[in-house]
Design a protein around this motif. Structure first.
Motif, short mmCIF file in Angstrom:
data_model
loop_
_atom_site.label_atom_id
_atom_site.label_comp_id
_atom_site.label_asym_id
_atom_site.label_seq_id
_atom_site.Cartn_x
_atom_site.Cartn_y
_atom_site.Cartn_z
N ASN B 46 0.80 -1.22 0.00
CA ASN B 46 0.00 0.00 0.00
C ASN B 46 0.83 1.27 0.00
O ASN B 46 0.44 2.26 -0.60
CB ASN B 46 -0.92 0.02 1.22
CG ASN B 46 -2.28 -0.55 0.89
OD1 ASN B 46 -2.50 -0.97 -0.23
ND2 ASN B 46 -3.16 -0.56 1.85
N CYS B 47 1.93 1.23 0.71
CA CYS B 47 2.71 2.45 0.85
C CYS B 47 3.25 2.94 -0.48
O CYS B 47 3.62 4.08 -0.62
CB CYS B 47 3.87 2.23 1.80
SG CYS B 47 3.30 1.73 3.41
N ARG B 48 3.30 2.06 -1.42
CA ARG B 48 3.86 2.47 -2.70
C ARG B 48 2.83 3.10 -3.60
O ARG B 48 3.13 3.58 -4.68
CB ARG B 48 4.44 1.26 -3.42
CG ARG B 48 5.50 0.59 -2.61
CD ARG B 48 6.24 -0.36 -3.50
NE ARG B 48 6.91 -1.35 -2.67
CZ ARG B 48 7.15 -2.56 -3.10
NH1 ARG B 48 6.76 -2.92 -4.29
NH2 ARG B 48 7.76 -3.40 -2.34
N ARG B 49 1.58 3.05 -3.17
CA ARG B 49 0.53 3.47 -4.08
C ARG B 49 -0.01 4.84 -3.71
O ARG B 49 -0.38 5.08 -2.59
CB ARG B 49 -0.62 2.47 -4.05
CG ARG B 49 -0.13 1.06 -4.19
CD ARG B 49 -1.26 0.16 -4.58
NE ARG B 49 -1.65 0.47 -5.94
CZ ARG B 49 -2.81 0.10 -6.46
NH1 ARG B 49 -3.68 -0.52 -5.74
NH2 ARG B 49 -3.10 0.40 -7.70
N ARG B 50 -0.06 5.71 -4.68
CA ARG B 50 -0.69 6.99 -4.44
C ARG B 50 -2.16 6.75 -4.17
O ARG B 50 -2.78 5.89 -4.75
CB ARG B 50 -0.56 7.87 -5.69
CG ARG B 50 0.82 8.42 -5.90
CD ARG B 50 0.84 9.31 -7.12
NE ARG B 50 -0.33 10.19 -7.13
CZ ARG B 50 -0.52 11.21 -6.32
NH1 ARG B 50 0.38 11.50 -5.41
NH2 ARG B 50 -1.60 11.94 -6.40
N GLY B 51 -2.70 7.51 -3.27
CA GLY B 51 -4.13 7.41 -2.99
C GLY B 51 -4.50 6.21 -2.15
O GLY B 51 -5.64 6.04 -1.79
N ASN B 52 -3.53 5.41 -1.83
CA ASN B 52 -3.87 4.23 -1.04
C ASN B 52 -2.87 4.01 0.08
O ASN B 52 -2.85 2.96 0.68
CB ASN B 52 -3.90 3.00 -1.96
CG ASN B 52 -4.80 1.93 -1.41
OD1 ASN B 52 -5.72 2.23 -0.66
ND2 ASN B 52 -4.53 0.70 -1.76
N ALA B 54 -1.35 4.47 3.56
CA ALA B 54 -1.77 4.86 4.91
C ALA B 54 -0.87 5.94 5.48
O ALA B 54 -1.30 6.76 6.27
CB ALA B 54 -1.74 3.64 5.81
N LYS B 56 0.89 8.17 3.63
CA LYS B 56 1.32 9.12 2.60
C LYS B 56 1.24 10.55 3.12
O LYS B 56 0.46 10.87 4.01
CB LYS B 56 0.50 8.96 1.34
CG LYS B 56 -0.94 9.39 1.49
CD LYS B 56 -1.63 9.27 0.17
CE LYS B 56 -3.05 9.82 0.30
NZ LYS B 56 -3.69 10.00 -0.98
N PRO B 62 -6.05 7.14 3.91
CA PRO B 62 -6.14 6.25 2.77
C PRO B 62 -7.51 6.27 2.12
O PRO B 62 -8.52 6.37 2.82
CB PRO B 62 -5.86 4.88 3.35
CG PRO B 62 -5.70 5.05 4.79
CD PRO B 62 -5.73 6.47 5.14
N SER B 63 -7.54 6.17 0.82
CA SER B 63 -8.83 6.21 0.15
C SER B 63 -9.24 4.82 -0.30
O SER B 63 -8.43 3.92 -0.30
CB SER B 63 -8.78 7.12 -1.06
OG SER B 63 -7.85 6.62 -1.98
#
Lengths: 386, 63
Positions: B46-52, B54, B56, B62-63
């Motif tokens: 998850n940490c690697r994903r924009r918009g997802n 936690a 960021k 998180p969306s």
């Protein structure tokens, strides 16, 4: 000119250090503020559009209340602030809010649908730029985009908006949700993102509306499709460790980062720990920010699985995307498993682990069976099948 | 009894806000987030994903 005695550090290091400290000390450093539920679009998956009506809008925070909250945020040491909606530019006093927040020194990010951006707004943002702007992109097909937003001409206005952003040099990103109706054009959306020099990424989670309507969930991708779609490697987390199955260390209902370092404030001024956390809230119309945090955070942390919910000891909890409030809306109980997320966790876990995996709802686990029925009655334009 | 940490004086650093690094500096919670350790968990990848992510750093949960 910068003082040579002061050394410079990279933003990534600064951010990582501050996040680590805030987490360890449970100190709030980030906030998301929904400044309005008003929106010129009516996207079919939107969880806030149910409050996009005069009867609800009259209860939204006033400019004076927002300024007071922003002052309190700054006083509490919050650094990152995201302004979102609804559509932020629907507020006539948007720049009163923005400039006030800017002057307080927040690292500002903006979420917008992009359709209301004009030369004048861009020029104003350029003078005092945000950290970045996120624009939602649902489709790159005009008919499908307008169908999804229920607003004719929205794709044209969206396209114009992001063109203005590109020409302005303001930092912006596009974001999308992969859903059953736009799945077939995901590669086109990728190309569209890349044509702006942007990295393509997407999310897949959809939520019930704030008033409990499950209609947005009809656009969910199946767990099988998602587990085959996921672009990232699931076999390592950010820790570099291999993701694994195993029982959770505690009975806590919120096993994510809720109630550690961020807050969410909705357009009515109700403070919670996350956009999707509505189990405990406190009104900032009644309480100070500090008091609200002191009330809400321990209350959220104290929520526990006390029944024999399969979630309590689920071996796949690290793969689970269930949000308790969504679970309550979907099943009637925040502590109940949502079979959709059980299936998804099962599929994701199977993908990354070598060992035998048991489905969370097998082996004696049960759920309360109260899932509400979705009504699939949408007329989707030709060529797009849900 | 826990030993008191030695005092270190505050230091001032200059940080240039670089939005390209916003996605990267997000993994600060990792030390407490594996399946057998801390109370809190982040989801793999998850940490690697924009918009997802936690953790960021755009202010948004998180969306």
């Amino acid at each position: 000119m910068s003082d040579p005695r002061i050394s410079q550090i990279e933003y990534r290091d600064f951010s990582a250090k501050l996040h680590r400290h805030s987490f360890e000390r449970e100190r709030v450093i980030k906030a998301q503020l929904e400044i309005t539920y008003r929106c010129n679009l009516h996207c079919r998956h939107c969880y806030t559009d149910c409050y996009n009506c005069p009867g609800k809008i009259k209860n939204e925070l006033t400019l004076g209340e927002i300024k007071r909250i922003l002052d309190e945020m700054a006083g509490e040491g919050i650094l990152w602030l995201n302004l979102t909606g609804g559509e932020i530019l629907m507020r006539k006093d948007f720049f009163d809010i923005y400039d006030y927040a800017y002057d307080l020194g927040f690292i500002l990010t903006l979420f917008t649908n992009g359709t209301l951006l004009t030369d004048k707004i861009i020029a104003r943002l350029k003078k005092r730029p945000p950290f970045f702007i996120d624009v939602s992109c649902h489709s790159v097909r005009e008919d499908a985009f307008d169908w999804f937003t229920k607003t004719r001409g929205s794709f044209q206005r969206f396209s114009k908006g992001i063109q203005l952003l590109k020409e302005s040099g303001l930092p912006f990103y596009l974001k999308t949700k992969a859903m059953n109706w736009n799945l077939s054009e995901l590669s086109d959306i990728r190309h569209f993102f890349e044509s702006f020099g942007l990295v393509f990424d997407y999310t897949t989670t959809l939520y019930p509306t704030l008033n409990g309507d499950l209609a947005p969930l009809q656009f969910r991708l199946s767990p099988e499709v998602i587990s085959n779609l996921e672009a990232f490697d699931l076999d390592t987390s950010c820790t570099g460790r291999k993701a694994s199955t195993g029982k959770p260390a505690t009975d806590q209902l919120y096993r994510c980062l809720c109630a550690t370092n961020m807050i969410h404030i909705n357009a009515f001024g109700e403070l919670g720990t996350c956009t999707q956390e509505y189990e405990v809230r406190a009104s900032l119309k009644e309480y100070s920010l500090k008091t609200a945090i002191e009330h809400v955070f321990p209350a959220v942390r104290s929520l526990k699985y006390e029944s024999d919910s399969p979630c309590r000891d689920c071996n796949l909890y690290l793969f689970c995307q269930k949000k308790p409030t969504s679970a309550r809306l979907e099943t009637g109980d925040a502590k109940s498993p949502v079979p959709y997320y059980c299936d998804l966790a099962y599929n994701l876990a199977k993908k990354v682990t070598d060992s035998e995996i048991e489905h969370p709802l097998q082996g004696g686990g049960t759920h309360n069976g109260k899932e509400k029925t979705l009504h699939l009655s949408q007329n989707i334009p030709g060529g797009i099948e849900p | 009894m826990e030993k008191k940490k030695p005092y270190t004086s505050p230091k001032i650093f200059r940080v240039e806000l670089n939005h390209d690094q916003a996605i990267l500096g997000t993994c600060s919670t990792s030390s407490t987030s594996n399946s057998t350790g801390g109370n809190r968990a982040c989801q793999p990848g998850n940490c690697r994903r924009r918009g997802n992510a936690a953790g960021k750093d755009d202010g948004a949960p998180p969306s």
